[in-house]
Write a protein that holds these residues in place. Structure first.
Motif, PDB file in Angstrom:
ATOM      1  N   LYS A  54       0.820  -1.211   0.000  1.00  0.00           N
ATOM      2  CA  LYS A  54       0.000   0.000   0.000  1.00  0.00           C
ATOM      3  C   LYS A  54       0.855   1.264   0.000  1.00  0.00           C
ATOM      4  O   LYS A  54       0.557   2.229  -0.717  1.00  0.00           O
ATOM      5  CB  LYS A  54      -0.937   0.000   1.208  1.00  0.00           C
ATOM      6  N   ALA A  55       1.932   1.265   0.787  1.00  0.00           N
ATOM      7  CA  ALA A  55       2.816   2.430   0.798  1.00  0.00           C
ATOM      8  C   ALA A  55       3.481   2.611  -0.558  1.00  0.00           C
ATOM      9  O   ALA A  55       3.659   3.736  -1.034  1.00  0.00           O
ATOM     10  CB  ALA A  55       3.863   2.281   1.894  1.00  0.00           C
ATOM     11  N   GLY A  56       3.844   1.504  -1.192  1.00  0.00           N
ATOM     12  CA  GLY A  56       4.442   1.583  -2.514  1.00  0.00           C
ATOM     13  C   GLY A  56       3.476   2.134  -3.546  1.00  0.00           C
ATOM     14  O   GLY A  56       3.847   2.983  -4.372  1.00  0.00           O
ATOM     15  N   ASP A  57       2.242   1.664  -3.517  1.00  0.00           N
ATOM     16  CA  ASP A  57       1.226   2.178  -4.449  1.00  0.00           C
ATOM     17  C   ASP A  57       1.006   3.677  -4.243  1.00  0.00           C
ATOM     18  O   ASP A  57       0.887   4.443  -5.212  1.00  0.00           O
ATOM     19  CB  ASP A  57      -0.095   1.433  -4.255  1.00  0.00           C
ATOM     20  N   ALA A  58       0.932   4.094  -2.982  1.00  0.00           N
ATOM     21  CA  ALA A  58       0.691   5.509  -2.686  1.00  0.00           C
ATOM     22  C   ALA A  58       1.868   6.370  -3.123  1.00  0.00           C
ATOM     23  O   ALA A  58       1.687   7.453  -3.707  1.00  0.00           O
ATOM     24  CB  ALA A  58       0.429   5.689  -1.189  1.00  0.00           C
ATOM     25  N   ALA A  59       3.092   5.906  -2.852  1.00  0.00           N
ATOM     26  CA  ALA A  59       4.273   6.678  -3.236  1.00  0.00           C
ATOM     27  C   ALA A  59       4.416   6.752  -4.750  1.00  0.00           C
ATOM     28  O   ALA A  59       4.814   7.791  -5.306  1.00  0.00           O
ATOM     29  CB  ALA A  59       5.525   6.049  -2.619  1.00  0.00           C
ATOM     30  N   TYR A  60       4.072   5.664  -5.443  1.00  0.00           N
ATOM     31  CA  TYR A  60       4.160   5.665  -6.906  1.00  0.00           C
ATOM     32  C   TYR A  60       3.146   6.640  -7.508  1.00  0.00           C
ATOM     33  O   TYR A  60       3.459   7.373  -8.463  1.00  0.00           O
ATOM     34  CB  TYR A  60       3.920   4.259  -7.433  1.00  0.00           C
ATOM     35  N   LEU A  61       1.949   6.666  -6.947  1.00  0.00           N
ATOM     36  CA  LEU A  61       0.952   7.634  -7.404  1.00  0.00           C
ATOM     37  C   LEU A  61       1.434   9.055  -7.135  1.00  0.00           C
ATOM     38  O   LEU A  61       1.268   9.948  -7.975  1.00  0.00           O
ATOM     39  CB  LEU A  61      -0.382   7.390  -6.709  1.00  0.00           C
ATOM     40  N   ALA A  62       2.034   9.273  -5.963  1.00  0.00           N
ATOM     41  CA  ALA A  62       2.561  10.601  -5.641  1.00  0.00           C
ATOM     42  C   ALA A  62       3.645  11.006  -6.625  1.00  0.00           C
ATOM     43  O   ALA A  62       3.725  12.171  -7.043  1.00  0.00           O
ATOM     44  CB  ALA A  62       3.109  10.608  -4.212  1.00  0.00           C
ATOM     45  N   ALA A  63       4.496  10.045  -7.018  1.00  0.00           N
ATOM     46  CA  ALA A  63       5.576  10.343  -7.965  1.00  0.00           C
ATOM     47  C   ALA A  63       5.010  10.716  -9.331  1.00  0.00           C
ATOM     48  O   ALA A  63       5.438  11.704  -9.947  1.00  0.00           O
ATOM     49  CB  ALA A  63       6.507   9.134  -8.076  1.00  0.00           C
ATOM     50  N   ARG A  64       4.064   9.940  -9.817  1.00  0.00           N
ATOM     51  CA  ARG A  64       3.474  10.230 -11.126  1.00  0.00           C
ATOM     52  C   ARG A  64       2.748  11.578 -11.114  1.00  0.00           C
ATOM     53  O   ARG A  64       2.837  12.359 -12.066  1.00  0.00           O
ATOM     54  CB  ARG A  64       2.499   9.119 -11.506  1.00  0.00           C
ATOM     55  N   THR A  65       2.037  11.854 -10.028  1.00  0.00           N
ATOM     56  CA  THR A  65       1.289  13.109  -9.923  1.00  0.00           C
ATOM     57  C   THR A  65       2.226  14.300  -9.838  1.00  0.00           C
ATOM     58  O   THR A  65       2.003  15.336 -10.488  1.00  0.00           O
ATOM     59  CB  THR A  65       0.358  13.064  -8.707  1.00  0.00           C
ATOM     60  N   ARG A  87      13.680  11.884  -5.927  1.00  0.00           N
ATOM     61  CA  ARG A  87      12.587  11.110  -5.312  1.00  0.00           C
ATOM     62  C   ARG A  87      11.949  10.155  -6.306  1.00  0.00           C
ATOM     63  O   ARG A  87      11.521   9.068  -5.924  1.00  0.00           O
ATOM     64  CB  ARG A  87      11.529  12.050  -4.755  1.00  0.00           C
ATOM     65  N   LEU A  88      11.869  10.564  -7.563  1.00  0.00           N
ATOM     66  CA  LEU A  88      11.261   9.681  -8.559  1.00  0.00           C
ATOM     67  C   LEU A  88      12.053   8.379  -8.669  1.00  0.00           C
ATOM     68  O   LEU A  88      11.471   7.290  -8.664  1.00  0.00           O
ATOM     69  CB  LEU A  88      11.209  10.378  -9.918  1.00  0.00           C
ATOM     70  N   THR A  89      13.375   8.487  -8.771  1.00  0.00           N
ATOM     71  CA  THR A  89      14.185   7.276  -8.878  1.00  0.00           C
ATOM     72  C   THR A  89      14.235   6.518  -7.549  1.00  0.00           C
ATOM     73  O   THR A  89      14.285   5.291  -7.531  1.00  0.00           O
ATOM     74  CB  THR A  89      15.608   7.616  -9.334  1.00  0.00           C
ATOM     75  N   LYS A  90      14.192   7.257  -6.453  1.00  0.00           N
ATOM     76  CA  LYS A  90      14.194   6.603  -5.138  1.00  0.00           C
ATOM     77  C   LYS A  90      12.944   5.753  -4.954  1.00  0.00           C
ATOM     78  O   LYS A  90      13.018   4.594  -4.524  1.00  0.00           O
ATOM     79  CB  LYS A  90      14.283   7.660  -4.035  1.00  0.00           C
ATOM     80  N   VAL A  91      11.797   6.331  -5.268  1.00  0.00           N
ATOM     81  CA  VAL A  91      10.538   5.581  -5.130  1.00  0.00           C
ATOM     82  C   VAL A  91      10.541   4.364  -6.032  1.00  0.00           C
ATOM     83  O   VAL A  91      10.174   3.254  -5.609  1.00  0.00           O
ATOM     84  CB  VAL A  91       9.336   6.495  -5.450  1.00  0.00           C
ATOM     85  N   ARG A  92      10.961   4.557  -7.270  1.00  0.00           N
ATOM     86  CA  ARG A  92      10.957   3.419  -8.198  1.00  0.00           C
ATOM     87  C   ARG A  92      11.857   2.298  -7.703  1.00  0.00           C
ATOM     88  O   ARG A  92      11.525   1.120  -7.827  1.00  0.00           O
ATOM     89  CB  ARG A  92      11.400   3.889  -9.599  1.00  0.00           C
ATOM     90  N   ALA A  93      13.010   2.641  -7.136  1.00  0.00           N
ATOM     91  CA  ALA A  93      13.924   1.624  -6.623  1.00  0.00           C
ATOM     92  C   ALA A  93      13.368   0.947  -5.368  1.00  0.00           C
ATOM     93  O   ALA A  93      13.469  -0.267  -5.208  1.00  0.00           O
ATOM     94  CB  ALA A  93      15.290   2.244  -6.324  1.00  0.00           C
ATOM     95  N   LEU A  94      12.767   1.729  -4.484  1.00  0.00           N
ATOM     96  CA  LEU A  94      12.240   1.166  -3.235  1.00  0.00           C
ATOM     97  C   LEU A  94      11.041   0.256  -3.474  1.00  0.00           C
ATOM     98  O   LEU A  94      10.751  -0.612  -2.643  1.00  0.00           O
ATOM     99  CB  LEU A  94      11.866   2.290  -2.263  1.00  0.00           C
ATOM    100  N   LEU A  95      10.343   0.446  -4.591  1.00  0.00           N
ATOM    101  CA  LEU A  95       9.212  -0.437  -4.885  1.00  0.00           C
ATOM    102  C   LEU A  95       9.663  -1.893  -4.980  1.00  0.00           C
ATOM    103  O   LEU A  95       8.915  -2.807  -4.613  1.00  0.00           O
ATOM    104  CB  LEU A  95       8.547  -0.019  -6.196  1.00  0.00           C
ATOM    105  N   GLY A  96      10.867  -2.105  -5.466  1.00  0.00           N
ATOM    106  CA  GLY A  96      11.368  -3.473  -5.585  1.00  0.00           C
ATOM    107  C   GLY A  96      12.290  -3.893  -4.472  1.00  0.00           C
ATOM    108  O   GLY A  96      12.667  -5.076  -4.382  1.00  0.00           O
ATOM    109  N   ALA A  97      12.699  -2.962  -3.614  1.00  0.00           N
ATOM    110  CA  ALA A  97      13.612  -3.290  -2.522  1.00  0.00           C
ATOM    111  C   ALA A  97      12.904  -4.121  -1.454  1.00  0.00           C
ATOM    112  O   ALA A  97      11.771  -3.839  -1.085  1.00  0.00           O
ATOM    113  CB  ALA A  97      14.162  -2.002  -1.909  1.00  0.00           C
TER     114      ALA A  97
END
Length: 318
Positions: free
Chosen positions: A259-270, A289-299
């Motif tokens: 859920k945190a990943g989905d929310a952060a990814y939406l925040a990044a796209r927005t 932050r964009l690259t950080k979020v994308r990397a943390l989604l798979g971490a």
């Protein structure tokens, strides 16, 4: 149950914000990405002075013996400021996984740790390298490193070869707490993206008025607020489960990560959509932050891995 962050936890978060807000963490992250670690290590010593790596270490080993909720509050703030380095591995996973001399050295900020997941984050600056296998803990000795590329340049990843020696420790709990700490980082990163996009929307003008006054922009930002606010109770609830030793920790930590990943990814796209072309530039901090979020989604496990894990836990509980 009504969950609320205590005044002491708010003050701790504010202390971290004060330190990190004046530390040019964007500049630190860019230097770290280039292999220049001096500023990052200095920042880590400042965080050690505030007790971040000591949070989950027992008082007998020189730690604070704080709660997992305290840890989540701290890592949400660290995620907000995009602090580089193996901070999850050093302050959360390793203190949970190992014993002996290591907790005291980790708590003091003397050393950094990394963990094979299966790649090791910032192994070139870590003194201790661990592997978590089948609920057990292994120390990787005489490691040989090979750098691999990462979508986030500030997350320097390595293949590590070396001999493995099993050591006493709870690898299963260490893994779940690592997942939870990354979920908190994602929550913090998402909040930064929301705050930055909101500020920009009040400043950028189009057709004679701020773009934030247009309904389309308001709706985009409101959706991010909703998703972040729905993710936060899952992250904090998993922290309570960890602190209480609940048997649902694996399920709760995985649900929080998804859920945190989905929310952060939406925040990044927005945030990128609100900023427009300027958000694509390397000079703008938004890119960090964009690259950080994308990397943390798979971490510490992809969304697919954690969704399967949640499902498996629910099936087992029937």
């Amino acid at each position: 149950m009504k969950f609320a962050v205590s005044r002491e936890q708010q003050q701790f978060s504010e202390s971290l914000h004060d330190l990190l807000g004046g530390a040019d963490t964007a500049g630190v992250a860019r230097a770290w990405a280039q292999g220049r670690h001096e500023a990052g290590l200095k920042l880590w010593r400042g965080l050690a002075d505030l007790g971040v790596p000591a949070l989950l270490v027992s008082e007998a080993d020189g730690g604070l013996e704080a709660s997992c909720v305290d840890m989540v509050v701290a890592f949400e703030t660290l995620g907000y400021h995009a602090v580089p380095g193996p901070i999850v591995e050093t302050a959360v996973v390793a203190p949970t996984a190992v014993s002996g001399e290591w907790p005291a050295r980790l708590a003091s900020g003397e050393i950094l740790a990394t963990v094979l997941t299966p790649l090791a984050l910032d192994a070139d600056v870590a003194y201790l390298c661990l592997a978590l296998r089948d609920g057990g803990v292994h120390e990787v000795r005489n490691p040989k490193l090979k750098r691999v590329s990462s979508i986030d340049p500030a997350r320097r990843l390595f293949h590590v070869d070396g001999s493995h020696a099993q050591v006493p420790g709870d690898g299963a709990k260490a893994f779940d707490l690592g997942v939870l700490a990354v979920a908190a980082q994602l929550l913090g990163a998402g909040q930064w993206l929301l705050d930055t996009a909101t500020t920009y929307a009040t400043q950028r003008q189009q057709y004679g008025k701020p773009i934030g006054q247009y309904q389309a922009i308001k709706h985009l930002l409101a959706d991010v607020v909703t998703h972040l606010e729905l993710a936060r109770p899952l992250v904090h609830g998993a922290a309570v489960a960890a602190q209480d030793g609940s048997p649902t920790l694996a399920r709760d930590a995985s649900a929080a990560k998804v859920k945190a990943g989905d929310a952060a990814y939406l925040a990044a796209r927005t945030a990128l959509q609100v900023h427009g072309a300027i958000g694509y530039t390397a000079e703008h901090d938004l890119g960090l932050r964009l690259t950080k979020v994308r990397a943390l989604l798979g971490a510490w496990g992809t969304a697919a891995f954690h969704r399967d894990r949640v499902l498996g836990c629910l099936v087992e509980a029937r």
